[in-house]
Design a protein around this motif. Structure first.
Motif, PDB file in Angstrom:
ATOM      1  N   GLU A 104       0.796  -1.230   0.000  1.00  0.00           N
ATOM      2  CA  GLU A 104       0.000   0.000   0.000  1.00  0.00           C
ATOM      3  C   GLU A 104       0.826   1.276   0.000  1.00  0.00           C
ATOM      4  N   SER A 150      -6.037  13.318   8.550  1.00  0.00           N
ATOM      5  CA  SER A 150      -7.382  13.231   7.985  1.00  0.00           C
ATOM      6  C   SER A 150      -8.345  14.062   8.816  1.00  0.00           C
ATOM      7  N   GLN A 172      -7.744   4.764  -4.664  1.00  0.00           N
ATOM      8  CA  GLN A 172      -7.855   3.536  -3.923  1.00  0.00           C
ATOM      9  C   GLN A 172      -7.807   3.795  -2.425  1.00  0.00           C
ATOM     10  N   GLU A 173      -8.359   2.898  -1.656  1.00  0.00           N
ATOM     11  CA  GLU A 173      -8.357   3.045  -0.209  1.00  0.00           C
ATOM     12  C   GLU A 173      -6.980   2.678   0.354  1.00  0.00           C
TER      13      GLU A 173
END
Length: 250
Positions: free
Chosen positions: A108, A205, A246-247
């Protein structure tokens, strides 16, 4: 964390120094694209009032395009501890366009490479003891940049809420020319320089795809120049948003 703190302190000290340059580097853009059709945009600024608008779009599964526009209008003392009557007014407008490659690794992490061209204009007017001097010139730039974001992330807890935090880094190398350069309207020799800008960024975030970003790092000029040198900070605070990606941590 110690390394990040040292980079931030170094950036602030550079910004407070009495040196002057007609080039104010826009913040390195790290969109961290992951798939075709993804968009990344943001706005950043710093204590020098150097503000940048940025955007990037994934044209394909591994090809991305990016662009930015930055501007500055500043009226302040010539030096931090100097007289308030000795003023320095600075104007700077700059734009960049780039094309690059991005990929997502199996764990990732995201890796990006971009190259591009930039152009703009810089002007500085100094007033000291009743004497005014104006420096004016056009700027052009070629750059290469690599961006990397690790999977490692943390969660900060405050205001009764968890805030996901991720980290990344970038290295930008730029060849910049100062041309059509004048001092008080009199033509001057062209100057050029090669800048290296290693930076790190922290993203928090905030809400959905919206993230708060802090960029800190250093700016090194590889050539000794008088009017085109690494004298301005790359420290930036901003808001970014990624849509259609994408996550996972980036």
């Amino acid at each position: 964390m110690t390394v990040l703190l040292r980079l931030r302190l170094l950036s602030i000290l550079v910004g407070l120094s009495g040196c002057s340059s007609l080039y104010f580097p826009p913040p390195p853009q790290a969109p961290l694209l992951t798939q075709k059709g993804e968009f990344s945009g943001g706005i950043h600024t710093n204590f020098s009032q150097n503000t940048a608008l940025q955007g990037a779009y994934a044209l394909g599964d591994h090809i991305g395009v990016q662009g930015s526009a930055s501007f500055l209008r500043s009226d302040k003392k010539q030096s931090f501890f100097g007289s308030k009557n000795n003023r320095k007014y600075e104007e700077h407008d700059f734009g960049e366009l780039g094309l690059g490659y991005f990929t997502r690794m199996r764990d990732e992490r995201v890796l990006e490479f971009y190259g591009g061209y930039g152009f703009g204009h810089g002007k500085r007017t100094e007033r000291s003891e009743g004497v005014t001097q104006t420096f004016d010139g056009d700027l052009s730039k070629y750059y290469l940049q690599a961006n990397f974001s690790k999977k490692e992330s943390k969660t900060w807890h405050f205001f009764d809420r968890d805030w996901p935090v991720s980290y990344g880094m970038a290295l930008r190398a730029s060849y910049v020319q100062l041309h059509d350069f004048t001092i008080d309207g009199k033509p001057q020799p062209m100057e050029d320089n090669v800048f290296l800008e290693p930076i790190s960024f922290t993203r928090i975030s905030v809400l959905g795809p919206i993230q708060f970003q802090m960029i800190s790092g250093s700016n090194f000029g590889l050539r000794h120049r008088r009017y085109l040198k690494a004298a301005n900070s790359v420290f930036q605070l901003g808001i970014i948003v990624n849509l259609g990606g994408q996550e996972g941590r980036r």
